[in-house]
Write a protein that holds these residues in place. Sequence first.
Motif, PDB file in Angstrom:
ATOM      1  N   TYR A  11      23.584 103.953  17.801  1.00 35.23           N
ATOM      2  CA  TYR A  11      22.430 104.444  17.049  1.00 35.23           C
ATOM      3  C   TYR A  11      22.888 105.174  15.796  1.00 35.23           C
ATOM      4  CZ  TYR A  11      19.956 103.622  21.431  1.00 35.23           C
ATOM      5  OH  TYR A  11      19.438 103.050  22.553  1.00 35.23           O
ATOM      6  N   ASP A  12      22.102 105.051  14.746  1.00 43.76           N
ATOM      7  CA  ASP A  12      22.361 105.785  13.507  1.00 43.76           C
ATOM      8  C   ASP A  12      21.924 107.233  13.662  1.00 43.76           C
ATOM      9  OD1 ASP A  12      23.077 103.319  12.484  1.00 43.76           O
ATOM     10  OD2 ASP A  12      21.401 103.184  11.076  1.00 43.76           O
ATOM     11  N   ALA A  13      22.587 108.109  12.927  1.00 46.21           N
ATOM     12  CA  ALA A  13      22.181 109.508  12.817  1.00 46.21           C
ATOM     13  C   ALA A  13      21.587 109.697  11.425  1.00 46.21           C
ATOM     14  CB  ALA A  13      23.378 110.432  13.002  1.00 46.21           C
ATOM     15  N   LEU A  14      20.416 110.291  11.369  1.00 46.67           N
ATOM     16  CA  LEU A  14      19.734 110.526  10.100  1.00 46.67           C
ATOM     17  C   LEU A  14      19.958 111.965   9.676  1.00 46.67           C
ATOM     18  CD1 LEU A  14      16.376 108.745  10.987  1.00 46.67           C
ATOM     19  CD2 LEU A  14      18.462 107.760  10.001  1.00 46.67           C
ATOM     20  N   LEU A  15      20.340 112.150   8.426  1.00 52.19           N
ATOM     21  CA  LEU A  15      20.567 113.480   7.878  1.00 52.19           C
ATOM     22  C   LEU A  15      19.327 113.881   7.102  1.00 52.19           C
ATOM     23  CD1 LEU A  15      24.185 112.829   6.575  1.00 52.19           C
ATOM     24  CD2 LEU A  15      23.487 113.715   8.798  1.00 52.19           C
ATOM     25  N   MET A  16      18.803 115.074   7.418  1.00 45.78           N
ATOM     26  CA  MET A  16      17.580 115.552   6.779  1.00 45.78           C
ATOM     27  C   MET A  16      17.775 117.009   6.363  1.00 45.78           C
ATOM     28  SD  MET A  16      14.733 113.966   9.413  1.00 45.78           S
ATOM     29  CE  MET A  16      13.362 113.982   8.243  1.00 45.78           C
ATOM     30  N   SER A  17      17.036 117.417   5.334  1.00 51.63           N
ATOM     31  CA  SER A  17      17.071 118.821   4.932  1.00 51.63           C
ATOM     32  C   SER A  17      15.737 119.212   4.334  1.00 51.63           C
ATOM     33  CB  SER A  17      18.182 119.082   3.918  1.00 51.63           C
ATOM     34  OG  SER A  17      17.811 118.589   2.646  1.00 51.63           O
ATOM     35  N   VAL A  18      15.538 120.510   4.248  1.00 50.83           N
ATOM     36  CA  VAL A  18      14.402 121.101   3.551  1.00 50.83           C
ATOM     37  C   VAL A  18      14.949 122.275   2.739  1.00 50.83           C
ATOM     38  CG1 VAL A  18      13.722 122.544   5.534  1.00 50.83           C
ATOM     39  CG2 VAL A  18      12.042 122.002   3.761  1.00 50.83           C
ATOM     40  N   LEU A  19      14.469 122.394   1.516  1.00 50.87           N
ATOM     41  CA  LEU A  19      14.886 123.486   0.628  1.00 50.87           C
ATOM     42  C   LEU A  19      13.770 124.529   0.563  1.00 50.87           C
ATOM     43  CD1 LEU A  19      16.327 121.392  -2.353  1.00 50.87           C
ATOM     44  CD2 LEU A  19      17.535 122.221  -0.303  1.00 50.87           C
ATOM     45  N   ALA A  20      14.155 125.724   0.223  1.00 52.51           N
ATOM     46  CA  ALA A  20      13.163 126.797   0.083  1.00 52.51           C
ATOM     47  C   ALA A  20      12.115 126.428  -0.949  1.00 52.51           C
ATOM     48  CB  ALA A  20      13.864 128.102  -0.309  1.00 52.51           C
ATOM     49  N   THR A  21      12.459 125.614  -1.915  1.00 51.91           N
ATOM     50  CA  THR A  21      11.541 125.225  -2.997  1.00 51.91           C
ATOM     51  C   THR A  21      10.689 124.007  -2.655  1.00 51.91           C
ATOM     52  OG1 THR A  21      13.344 123.978  -3.986  1.00 51.91           O
ATOM     53  CG2 THR A  21      12.990 126.229  -4.795  1.00 51.91           C
ATOM     54  N   ASP A  22      10.959 123.348  -1.526  1.00 54.29           N
ATOM     55  CA  ASP A  22      10.198 122.166  -1.131  1.00 54.29           C
ATOM     56  C   ASP A  22       8.844 122.577  -0.550  1.00 54.29           C
ATOM     57  OD1 ASP A  22      12.216 120.372  -1.788  1.00 54.29           O
ATOM     58  OD2 ASP A  22      12.992 120.236   0.270  1.00 54.29           O
ATOM     59  N   PRO A  23       7.826 121.734  -0.734  1.00 54.15           N
ATOM     60  CA  PRO A  23       6.548 122.008  -0.077  1.00 54.15           C
ATOM     61  C   PRO A  23       6.697 121.844   1.426  1.00 54.15           C
ATOM     62  CG  PRO A  23       6.452 119.939  -1.320  1.00 54.15           C
ATOM     63  CD  PRO A  23       7.791 120.543  -1.578  1.00 54.15           C
ATOM     64  N   PHE A  48      13.594 130.985   5.425  1.00 53.91           N
ATOM     65  CA  PHE A  48      13.343 131.068   3.990  1.00 53.91           C
ATOM     66  C   PHE A  48      12.729 132.404   3.575  1.00 53.91           C
ATOM     67  CE2 PHE A  48      13.001 126.270   4.462  1.00 53.91           C
ATOM     68  CZ  PHE A  48      14.274 126.045   3.961  1.00 53.91           C
ATOM     69  N   GLY A  49      11.821 132.930   4.376  1.00 50.49           N
ATOM     70  CA  GLY A  49      11.108 134.142   3.992  1.00 50.49           C
ATOM     71  C   GLY A  49      11.860 135.421   4.259  1.00 50.49           C
ATOM     72  N   THR A  50      12.503 135.517   5.414  1.00 51.80           N
ATOM     73  CA  THR A  50      13.183 136.760   5.803  1.00 51.80           C
ATOM     74  C   THR A  50      14.664 136.737   5.449  1.00 51.80           C
ATOM     75  OG1 THR A  50      11.607 137.038   7.618  1.00 51.80           O
ATOM     76  CG2 THR A  50      13.655 138.321   7.734  1.00 51.80           C
ATOM     77  N   VAL A  51      15.353 135.680   5.859  1.00 54.69           N
ATOM     78  CA  VAL A  51      16.807 135.598   5.635  1.00 54.69           C
ATOM     79  C   VAL A  51      17.114 135.217   4.190  1.00 54.69           C
ATOM     80  CG1 VAL A  51      18.975 134.585   6.468  1.00 54.69           C
ATOM     81  CG2 VAL A  51      17.116 135.021   8.074  1.00 54.69           C
ATOM     82  N   ARG A  52      16.175 134.565   3.535  1.00 57.83           N
ATOM     83  CA  ARG A  52      16.303 134.154   2.128  1.00 57.83           C
ATOM     84  C   ARG A  52      17.322 133.034   1.945  1.00 57.83           C
ATOM     85  NH1 ARG A  52      11.782 135.643   0.458  1.00 57.83           N
ATOM     86  NH2 ARG A  52      12.298 136.004  -1.688  1.00 57.83           N
ATOM     87  N   LEU A  53      17.358 132.111   2.916  1.00 58.59           N
ATOM     88  CA  LEU A  53      18.209 130.940   2.785  1.00 58.59           C
ATOM     89  C   LEU A  53      17.595 129.969   1.773  1.00 58.59           C
ATOM     90  CD1 LEU A  53      18.992 130.483   6.544  1.00 58.59           C
ATOM     91  CD2 LEU A  53      20.658 131.007   4.764  1.00 58.59           C
ATOM     92  N   HIS A  54      18.427 129.083   1.256  1.00 53.05           N
ATOM     93  CA  HIS A  54      17.960 128.073   0.306  1.00 53.05           C
ATOM     94  C   HIS A  54      17.787 126.705   0.963  1.00 53.05           C
ATOM     95  CE1 HIS A  54      17.313 125.851  -3.359  1.00 53.05           C
ATOM     96  NE2 HIS A  54      18.325 125.039  -3.033  1.00 53.05           N
ATOM     97  N   ARG A  55      18.621 126.421   1.975  1.00 51.54           N
ATOM     98  CA  ARG A  55      18.648 125.064   2.544  1.00 51.54           C
ATOM     99  C   ARG A  55      18.798 125.133   4.061  1.00 51.54           C
ATOM    100  NH1 ARG A  55      20.514 119.755   1.351  1.00 51.54           N
ATOM    101  NH2 ARG A  55      21.827 118.938   3.012  1.00 51.54           N
ATOM    102  N   VAL A  56      18.035 124.300   4.750  1.00 57.56           N
ATOM    103  CA  VAL A  56      18.167 124.120   6.194  1.00 57.56           C
ATOM    104  C   VAL A  56      18.339 122.617   6.414  1.00 57.56           C
ATOM    105  CG1 VAL A  56      17.072 124.375   8.445  1.00 57.56           C
ATOM    106  CG2 VAL A  56      16.729 126.140   6.689  1.00 57.56           C
TER     107      VAL A  56
END
Length: 184
Positions: A171-183, A126-134
Motif C-alpha cells: 500500500y502507498d503512504a500518503l503525506l499530508m499537511s496543514v499550515l497555520a495559514t490554511d483554511p 496553531f492557536g496555543t503552541v503557535r506552530l506553523h505546520r502539522v
Amino acid sequence: MVAADAFRDQPVLAGELVRLEPLGPAVLPAYWRTLQDPEGRRLTGTHAEFTHEQTETWLRSRGDQHDRADWAATAVGSGEFVGEVVLNDLDPANESVGFRIGLAGPHVYGRGYGTEMTRLVLDHAFGTVRLHRVELEVYAHNPRAQRVYEKCGFRLEGRRREALLWDGVRYDALLMSVLATDPR
C-alpha cells in the motif's frame, strides 16, 4: 521559533463529543485492547508487538515528554475511551510537528470522534503552541481517515509508493499537511 519543551503544560481539550486528557496509565486496560484490535492495526500499519508491561511503562512515561503531546480521548457523557491523538516529532526551529491518531476500534468509527479530536488538537497546535505546520502520513487503504484529514484542512503533498506491506499486499503512504495559514 517554538520552544523545545512546547508541550510541557499539556492542557485538557474539550469538545462536544470528546474530552482529551493527557495520556497516562489510567487508560491502560482500554489502551491495551486498542493495541490488540486487528482493524486498527491494519489501518495504521502497526506490525510491532507490545507486551502489557511495555505498554504500561510507555503510558507512565508520557508526562515526562515535553517535546510531544499524547492525549487520551474519552466520549463526553459516557467517559468511554475512544482513542488517542498525538503531536510528535517536534521540530522547534521550523515550527512543525507530526500528527497521529488512533481510534479504539470499529465500535467508535463513523461517530465524529476522529474529526473532533483532530480539530481540537489543530486548534491547540496553531492557536496555543503557535506552530506553523502539522504533518501526517496515512495509508491509501484508509480513505475514511483521509476524508477526516481533508475536512480538517490537511492537503495531500505526496505519496510514498508501496511503503507498507500488509498480508502480502503493498500500500502507498500518503503525506499530508496543514499550515497555520490554511483554511480549516
